[in-house]
Motif scaffolding. Structure first.
Motif, short mmCIF file in Angstrom:
data_model
loop_
_atom_site.label_atom_id
_atom_site.label_comp_id
_atom_site.label_asym_id
_atom_site.label_seq_id
_atom_site.Cartn_x
_atom_site.Cartn_y
_atom_site.Cartn_z
N GLY A 26 0.84 -0.99 -0.08
CA GLY A 26 0.17 0.08 -0.05
C GLY A 26 1.19 1.19 -0.45
O GLY A 26 1.44 1.27 -0.49
N PHE A 27 0.50 2.55 0.01
CA PHE A 27 0.56 4.09 0.33
C PHE A 27 0.74 4.06 1.66
O PHE A 27 -0.29 4.09 2.28
N SER A 93 -4.77 -2.12 -0.16
CA SER A 93 -5.16 -0.82 -0.50
C SER A 93 -5.19 -0.34 -2.43
O SER A 93 -5.15 -1.26 -2.47
N TYR A 97 -6.33 -1.97 -5.57
CA TYR A 97 -6.78 -0.94 -6.81
C TYR A 97 -5.37 -1.58 -7.63
O TYR A 97 -6.33 -2.44 -9.35
N ARG A 131 -5.61 15.05 -2.66
CA ARG A 131 -5.03 14.13 -2.84
C ARG A 131 -3.99 15.37 -3.37
O ARG A 131 -3.29 15.49 -2.84
N MET A 150 -0.34 9.87 8.26
CA MET A 150 -0.97 9.35 7.95
C MET A 150 -1.90 8.27 8.98
O MET A 150 -1.99 7.92 9.26
N MET A 189 -2.85 7.62 -8.33
CA MET A 189 -4.01 6.90 -7.18
C MET A 189 -5.93 7.56 -7.51
O MET A 189 -7.17 7.56 -7.69
N ILE A 216 -8.92 3.93 7.81
CA ILE A 216 -8.87 4.69 6.24
C ILE A 216 -10.07 4.50 5.04
O ILE A 216 -10.37 5.19 4.17
C1 MLT Z 1 -3.31 3.28 1.37
O1 MLT Z 1 -2.62 2.59 1.67
O2 MLT Z 1 -2.49 2.28 0.11
C2 MLT Z 1 -3.86 4.41 0.84
O3 MLT Z 1 -4.05 5.29 1.94
C3 MLT Z 1 -5.15 3.90 -0.71
C4 MLT Z 1 -5.22 5.22 -1.10
O4 MLT Z 1 -4.84 6.36 -0.25
O5 MLT Z 1 -6.34 5.43 -1.37
#
Ligand code: MLT
Length: 264
Positions: A26-27, A93, A97, A131, A150, A189, A216
Motif C-alpha cells: 500500500g501507500f 489498499s 487497486y 489528494r 497518515m 490514485m 482509512i
Molecule cells: C493505501 O494505504 O494504499 C492508501 O491509503 C490508499 C489510498 O490513499 O487510497
C-alpha cells in the motif's frame, strides 16, 4: 534484491516455492510491509513482493504513476523472473487497486485475487481534493510529512497502545517512500478508474481481508465488493485497522494460506 528491468530498476523480495503469489504493498509503504507473510507463507507459495515504482529500492521516475503503469511494472518483473503462468495477486489498499488493474490488463495471468484493506471505487470529489492537498504537502515538506499525517489513522485505535512495535514498524516502512514516488502515486490514485463494474466479471476466486477497525477504508467497502463478486470469501479481521497483515499477521496469513491451498 534488485533487478534491472527495461527502463526501471526494481527492488523485490522472493521467498519459498510453490504456486506464485505476487504481493503488492500500500501507500506510502514498501515491500517490507509483507515481511511476515514472506516468512509465514514460504512453505505454501513462491512469494514475490516488489517495491512499487518510487518506493523502497525501486527507482523513482517523475509521475503520474497510473495503475496501469504500476501493474505493467509488476508484469515485467514476473516476466524477468520467469513466471509466465497464472499467479495469485494480492494487494493491500493501493496494492488492491493495482491487483484489480492487473486483472483488467492480464486476466489470463490471474489465478486468484486477494484484496486487502481496499475498495473498488474511484476517488470522489472530496478524496480528489485531499489528494491535491497531499501532493502540495509532499512537494513543500516532503514524503515524510504525508506519512506522518497518515500514521494516526493507519492502525486500529487500540493498536497504538497494544502494539508499539507495529507502530514503529509502520513508521519505519514509510521512511522508504521517496518524495517523487509519493507525488507520482497520489496523482495516479487520484485518477484511477472505477473498478466497481469489473467485479461481476471476475471469474476467479477472490479473498477479501479487511480490518474491522480500518479508519482509512471502512469495512463497508469490503462488504460492497463481496456483494458484487461472483466467487468471493470475506473475512473481517478483529482488532485490526488499515494494516491488518502487520497488526494481526497470524490470522491474516492463515486466511491467505487456506485460500492458496483451496486453489491447488
Ligand atoms: C493505501 O494505504 O494504499 C492508501 O491509503 C490508499 C489510498 O490513499 O487510497
Amino acid at each position: 534484491m534488485r533487478l534491472q528491468l527495461p527502463g526501471l530498476v526494481m527492488g523485490y523480495d522472493e521467498k519459498g516455492s510453490g504456486p506464485p503469489l505476487l504481493l503488492l504493498h500500500g501507500f506510502p509503504l514498501t515491500r517490507r510491509l509483507w515481511r511476515k507473510q514472506l516468512e509465514l507463507l514460504q512453505d505454501t507459495a513462491r512469494v514475490i513482493a516488489p517495491d512499487l515504482r518510487g518506493f523502497g529500492e525501486t527507482e523513482a521516475t517523475p509521475g503520474p504513476y497510473s495503475m496501469d503503469l504500476l501493474a505493467s511494472d509488476c508484469f515485467t518483473l514476473l516476466d524477468q523472473l520467469g513466471v509466465d503462468g497464472p499467479v495469485v495477486v494480492g494487494g493491500l489498499s493501493l496494492g488492491g487497486y493495482l491487483a484489480l488493474a492487473f486483472f483488467r490488463r492480464y486476466p489470463e495471468r490471474v489465478a486468484g485475487l486477494i484484496l486487502a484493506a481496499t475498495r473498488a471505487g474511484a476517488d470522489g470529489p472530496e478524496a480528489r481534493a485531499n489528494r491535491d492537498r497531499n501532493i502540495a504537502l509532499a512537494q513543500e515538506k516532503g514524503a515524510q510529512a504525508v506519512a506522518e499525517g497518515m500514521l494516526p489513522r493507519l492502525l486500529a485505535p487500540r493498536s497504538y497502545e497494544a502494539l508499539p512495535d507495529v507502530v514503529d514498524e509502520a513508521r519505519d516502512i514509510m521512511r522508504g517512500a521517496s518524495d517523487t514516488g509519493v507525488v507520482g502515486a497520489l496523482q495516479g490514485m487520484k485518477d484511477r478508474p472505477d473498478s466497481t463494474d469489473l467485479l461481476p466479471n471476475i471469474d476467479r476466486p477472490v479473498l477479501i481481508l479487511h480490518g474491522s477497525e480500518d479508519q482509512i477504508i471502512p469495512p463497508a467497502e469490503a462488504e460492497a465488493m463481496h456483494g458484487r463478486l461472483r466467487r468471493s470469501y470475506l473475512k473481517l479481521i478483529p482488532d485490526a485497522g488499515h494494516l491488518p497483515n502487520l497488526e494481526q499477521p497470524i490470522t491474516f496469513s492463515a486466511e491467505m494460506r487456506t485460500f492458496l491451498k483451496s486453489l491447488l
